[in-house]
Motif scaffolding. Sequence first.
Motif, PDB file in Angstrom:
ATOM      1  N   ALA A  52       8.249 -14.723 -37.499  1.00 32.72           N
ATOM      2  CA  ALA A  52       9.397 -14.324 -38.501  1.00 32.72           C
ATOM      3  C   ALA A  52       9.545 -15.466 -39.447  1.00 32.72           C
ATOM      4  O   ALA A  52       9.640 -15.212 -40.659  1.00 32.72           O
ATOM      5  CB  ALA A  52      10.607 -14.069 -37.695  1.00 32.72           C
ATOM      6  N   GLY A  53       9.582 -16.731 -39.008  1.00 29.83           N
ATOM      7  CA  GLY A  53       9.816 -17.725 -39.993  1.00 29.83           C
ATOM      8  C   GLY A  53       8.592 -17.798 -41.273  1.00 29.83           C
ATOM      9  O   GLY A  53       8.778 -18.048 -42.336  1.00 29.83           O
ATOM     10  N   GLU A  54       7.308 -17.676 -40.638  1.00 34.87           N
ATOM     11  CA  GLU A  54       6.424 -17.841 -41.712  1.00 34.87           C
ATOM     12  C   GLU A  54       6.180 -16.470 -42.559  1.00 34.87           C
ATOM     13  O   GLU A  54       5.945 -16.472 -43.707  1.00 34.87           O
ATOM     14  CB  GLU A  54       4.854 -17.773 -40.863  1.00 34.87           C
ATOM     15  N   ALA A  55       6.872 -15.325 -41.965  1.00 31.52           N
ATOM     16  CA  ALA A  55       7.001 -14.182 -42.903  1.00 31.52           C
ATOM     17  C   ALA A  55       8.027 -14.534 -43.919  1.00 31.52           C
ATOM     18  O   ALA A  55       7.789 -14.139 -45.027  1.00 31.52           O
ATOM     19  CB  ALA A  55       7.452 -12.783 -42.027  1.00 31.52           C
ATOM     20  N   ARG A  56       9.203 -15.044 -43.611  1.00 35.02           N
ATOM     21  CA  ARG A  56      10.201 -15.390 -44.550  1.00 35.02           C
ATOM     22  C   ARG A  56       9.621 -16.485 -45.606  1.00 35.02           C
ATOM     23  O   ARG A  56       9.945 -16.314 -46.806  1.00 35.02           O
ATOM     24  CB  ARG A  56      11.355 -15.891 -43.804  1.00 35.02           C
ATOM     25  N   ALA A  57       8.954 -17.504 -44.916  1.00 30.01           N
ATOM     26  CA  ALA A  57       8.397 -18.548 -46.053  1.00 30.01           C
ATOM     27  C   ALA A  57       7.183 -17.817 -46.924  1.00 30.01           C
ATOM     28  O   ALA A  57       7.100 -18.045 -48.304  1.00 30.01           O
ATOM     29  CB  ALA A  57       7.507 -19.566 -45.160  1.00 30.01           C
ATOM     30  N   ALA A  58       6.341 -16.799 -46.329  1.00 27.56           N
ATOM     31  CA  ALA A  58       5.391 -16.195 -47.306  1.00 27.56           C
ATOM     32  C   ALA A  58       6.156 -15.325 -48.389  1.00 27.56           C
ATOM     33  O   ALA A  58       5.828 -15.243 -49.479  1.00 27.56           O
ATOM     34  CB  ALA A  58       4.437 -15.395 -46.600  1.00 27.56           C
ATOM     35  N   THR A  73       4.567  -5.525 -32.039  1.00 20.37           N
ATOM     36  CA  THR A  73       5.604  -4.772 -32.555  1.00 20.37           C
ATOM     37  C   THR A  73       6.091  -5.399 -33.606  1.00 20.37           C
ATOM     38  O   THR A  73       6.637  -4.791 -34.769  1.00 20.37           O
ATOM     39  CB  THR A  73       6.568  -4.605 -31.582  1.00 20.37           C
ATOM     40  N   LEU A  74       6.251  -6.804 -33.715  1.00 20.26           N
ATOM     41  CA  LEU A  74       7.061  -7.574 -34.528  1.00 20.26           C
ATOM     42  C   LEU A  74       6.334  -7.536 -35.859  1.00 20.26           C
ATOM     43  O   LEU A  74       6.915  -7.172 -37.044  1.00 20.26           O
ATOM     44  CB  LEU A  74       7.155  -8.857 -34.179  1.00 20.26           C
ATOM     45  N   LEU A  81       7.463  -5.941 -39.484  1.00 25.36           N
ATOM     46  CA  LEU A  81       7.610  -6.600 -40.873  1.00 25.36           C
ATOM     47  C   LEU A  81       6.825  -5.636 -41.803  1.00 25.36           C
ATOM     48  O   LEU A  81       7.259  -5.740 -43.048  1.00 25.36           O
ATOM     49  CB  LEU A  81       6.745  -7.826 -40.680  1.00 25.36           C
ATOM     50  N   THR A  82       5.897  -4.855 -41.255  1.00 20.20           N
ATOM     51  CA  THR A  82       4.983  -4.016 -42.091  1.00 20.20           C
ATOM     52  C   THR A  82       6.004  -2.783 -42.836  1.00 20.20           C
ATOM     53  O   THR A  82       6.302  -2.431 -44.022  1.00 20.20           O
ATOM     54  CB  THR A  82       3.737  -3.496 -41.760  1.00 20.20           C
ATOM     55  N   ALA A 140       7.340  -6.476 -45.745  1.00 24.43           N
ATOM     56  CA  ALA A 140       7.474  -8.124 -45.879  1.00 24.43           C
ATOM     57  C   ALA A 140       6.009  -8.435 -45.371  1.00 24.43           C
ATOM     58  O   ALA A 140       5.134  -7.724 -44.598  1.00 24.43           O
ATOM     59  CB  ALA A 140       8.467  -8.518 -44.583  1.00 24.43           C
ATOM     60  N   PRO A 141       5.310  -9.698 -45.483  1.00 22.99           N
ATOM     61  CA  PRO A 141       4.291 -10.293 -45.099  1.00 22.99           C
ATOM     62  C   PRO A 141       4.118  -9.860 -43.468  1.00 22.99           C
ATOM     63  O   PRO A 141       5.036 -10.401 -42.644  1.00 22.99           O
ATOM     64  CB  PRO A 141       4.070 -11.735 -45.294  1.00 22.99           C
ATOM     65  N   ALA A 142       3.030  -9.283 -42.955  1.00 22.82           N
ATOM     66  CA  ALA A 142       3.065  -9.008 -41.520  1.00 22.82           C
ATOM     67  C   ALA A 142       1.902  -9.797 -40.606  1.00 22.82           C
ATOM     68  O   ALA A 142       1.443  -9.180 -39.688  1.00 22.82           O
ATOM     69  CB  ALA A 142       2.629  -7.500 -41.686  1.00 22.82           C
ATOM     70  N   GLY A 143       1.606 -10.977 -40.995  1.00 17.77           N
ATOM     71  CA  GLY A 143       0.737 -11.786 -40.192  1.00 17.77           C
ATOM     72  C   GLY A 143       1.339 -11.979 -38.885  1.00 17.77           C
ATOM     73  O   GLY A 143       2.574 -11.923 -38.718  1.00 17.77           O
ATOM     74  N   VAL A 144       0.542 -12.445 -37.953  1.00 17.37           N
ATOM     75  CA  VAL A 144       1.066 -12.835 -36.576  1.00 17.37           C
ATOM     76  C   VAL A 144       0.737 -14.038 -36.196  1.00 17.37           C
ATOM     77  O   VAL A 144      -0.578 -14.646 -36.383  1.00 17.37           O
ATOM     78  CB  VAL A 144       0.347 -11.641 -35.588  1.00 17.37           C
ATOM     79  N   SER A 145       1.667 -15.159 -35.762  1.00 17.99           N
ATOM     80  CA  SER A 145       1.239 -16.374 -35.339  1.00 17.99           C
ATOM     81  C   SER A 145       1.361 -16.428 -33.983  1.00 17.99           C
ATOM     82  O   SER A 145       2.284 -16.330 -33.410  1.00 17.99           O
ATOM     83  CB  SER A 145       2.507 -17.303 -36.031  1.00 17.99           C
ATOM     84  N   MET A 146       0.252 -16.778 -33.434  1.00 22.47           N
ATOM     85  CA  MET A 146       0.047 -16.434 -31.687  1.00 22.47           C
ATOM     86  C   MET A 146       0.202 -18.260 -31.346  1.00 22.47           C
ATOM     87  O   MET A 146      -0.627 -18.855 -32.168  1.00 22.47           O
ATOM     88  CB  MET A 146      -1.149 -16.092 -31.354  1.00 22.47           C
ATOM     89  N   PRO A 147       1.026 -18.689 -30.551  1.00 25.49           N
ATOM     90  CA  PRO A 147       1.041 -19.961 -30.154  1.00 25.49           C
ATOM     91  C   PRO A 147       0.088 -20.299 -29.063  1.00 25.49           C
ATOM     92  O   PRO A 147       0.620 -20.634 -28.034  1.00 25.49           O
ATOM     93  CB  PRO A 147       2.657 -20.199 -29.708  1.00 25.49           C
TER      94      PRO A 147
END
Length: 712
Positions: free
Chosen positions: A398-404, A668-669, A673-674, A678-685
Amino acid sequence: MFFASLRSRWVGLLGAFVAVALGVALIAAMGLGLASTFSAPERQPVRFAASPVVVMGQDTLTVPVRRGPDITHVSKPLAHPHPVDIELLRDLRSLGPVRLDGAKRDAVGVNAPVGKVRDVVGDRARVLTGGERRLADPGPGRDAEALVAVNSFLGTAGGVSAFVSVFVTASTFSFVVALRRREFGLLRMAGATPGQVRRTVLAEALAVGVLASGAGCVLGAWGAPVLAGALVDAEIAPEWFGIGGAVWPYHLAFWVGVSVAFSGAWIASRRAGRVGPVEALRDASVDTGVMPWSRRVVGGALLAAGLGLLGWTLWSDPSALLKRKTYTTQPMILITALAALTPLLVRPVLRAVRLPGAIGLLVRENSAASVRRTAAVAAPVLVTVALAGSLLGSAETAGEARAAEARERTGAELVLTGEDLRKREPLLGRTEGVAVAASSASTAVFVREEGTALIRSEARAVRDPAAFASVSRLPVVAGDVRDLDDRSIVVNEEWERRRVGERVDVWLGDGRPARLRIVAVLARGTGDNGAYVTSANAGAGAAVDRVDVRLRDGADPAAVAGALRERGGGELRVRTAEEWLTDTHPATKPQTRLGLLMLLGIALIYTAISLAGTLLMATSARGPELHSLRMAGATRTQVRLVVAGESLLAVTVGTTLGLAVTLLNLGTLSAGLTRLSAPAGVSMPWEMAGMAAGVCAVVGVGAGVVGVRRRG
């Protein structure tokens, strides 16, 4: 007999004791923290400490709304509070000495009787006395927001603690019963009734719960000030935050601990009561009937509920997937479902595993035969890996989507910020190399939706819409931002009225009512796409705080930035667009990441306790089996390798299931985003998930090997 049983079973019950005690300690500590946010110490006024009465300009908007058949009034803080006007100031001076704080007139101190002040002020301003005078100090709103953040964090952490402690305790007692099937069979053969067997298990759980809850309350009293200090150091709580003297958190934590221990053992006790006398005569080590139909029904229902809730949220309100409350609680349903179904999933997962050599074959077959043991180890690993992946992954995605999204909206090459840039704006436009300098101010607009709610929408007030449009790339889905004028507004898809040409009644940032025409509609995005108005609709208190600069072709950004700094003096901060975005739109706020790491630390501690206790219990009950291996020619090292391999394999099963939950939640997240454009990449930790799995593996192998050494 009962106390003799407790003494003989202390190793098996130690894990449950520590889990309950730690859970009670955390609940007590967090309850004390929550109580402190509700009853924060009253801070003394500073700015007007010498004045008995403070008159403050109107800073709230009050609007009537409909609540059922009744009409009530709702208030929201204004973006630009009113100053104390000159006429009122003159009337106040007639009552007594008036203290001004420099040129600012947002509030004044008055040395006069409060009754006379109220009569003169009427409804033109607010009258503050006593402790309320601190509202005129700088930053009272920030303190209130910080307390809300502390309240939210402690509530979430308490929920996670309760969830994991219930899970671990129930899992521990269930495995204890599974290990004691032969013992219960012998008791039944000796004449014990099913009710007597159940009461024995419940009595043990109650004793563990009472003792562990008492110890947990003592530990919580010690840990609460440590927790408060950690929150202050992490800048989650304000500097003055401390723990009060509330008593109710101890009562809550104690009885929650006792209830968790008792309820965790209740289902296990029913299974214990169903053990028949013939169980005592069985020598087979292969687990059969490991999943009663009741557990299958509950697990299946939870799985269906979890999947259905994800699908419903994605379809009806995808923006909710970005909220911390949602991505913290929703994974718990899926985690509980898979944990309940773990005994059914163990063997299918193990069939996909191929291990080399005789030891590898023995490890795999032992794990498949002892489904209860493997599932008891895999379940807490599933919890930890799934929480680590889902919580951190959702926050970072979510944070990276907001930044993008912010990067996509920004078309400027330089961004200038400061407290009030209006006086310096003409100088900026004449700087060599500057093609466009578009100024804007932070403001807000208020709208009454469906007549029942007053909604505040963050907004920006632009002086030149055409210039602003040339330095930004707003996600317009209808209309044209360049058509914005003093009689219009730009809204986003979240608004109730959102058709171009439609008129909407709003209140501006200073509380003025206005009826504006919609000229453009923005995509909903991640929630940061606010409204846009012109400077005339911003309010007198709206100061220009940002200037977006587009350079001429061939201009040197560094040279232009240097020239702007020289013209602007110390009040102007000049950054490249990338630097400004990095500072104002980080992928994940440090406080958010630290809070999530604290939650994961709680889950990891519980998992370590559960793994250690489960494996020590399991190994202590495997004496004949391990002795048979030694009699068949296996060395002590080979026996330890078998036990260590079984632990690693069980951790691998739990990690696999945890990653499955994580990928489902993050997928699902991403789909949400799609839907929000919004930018819909996934950040897997992967790093945190791997660390959680690694800690589980180390604890599991260590506990298994220690158990073998204890057996000799």
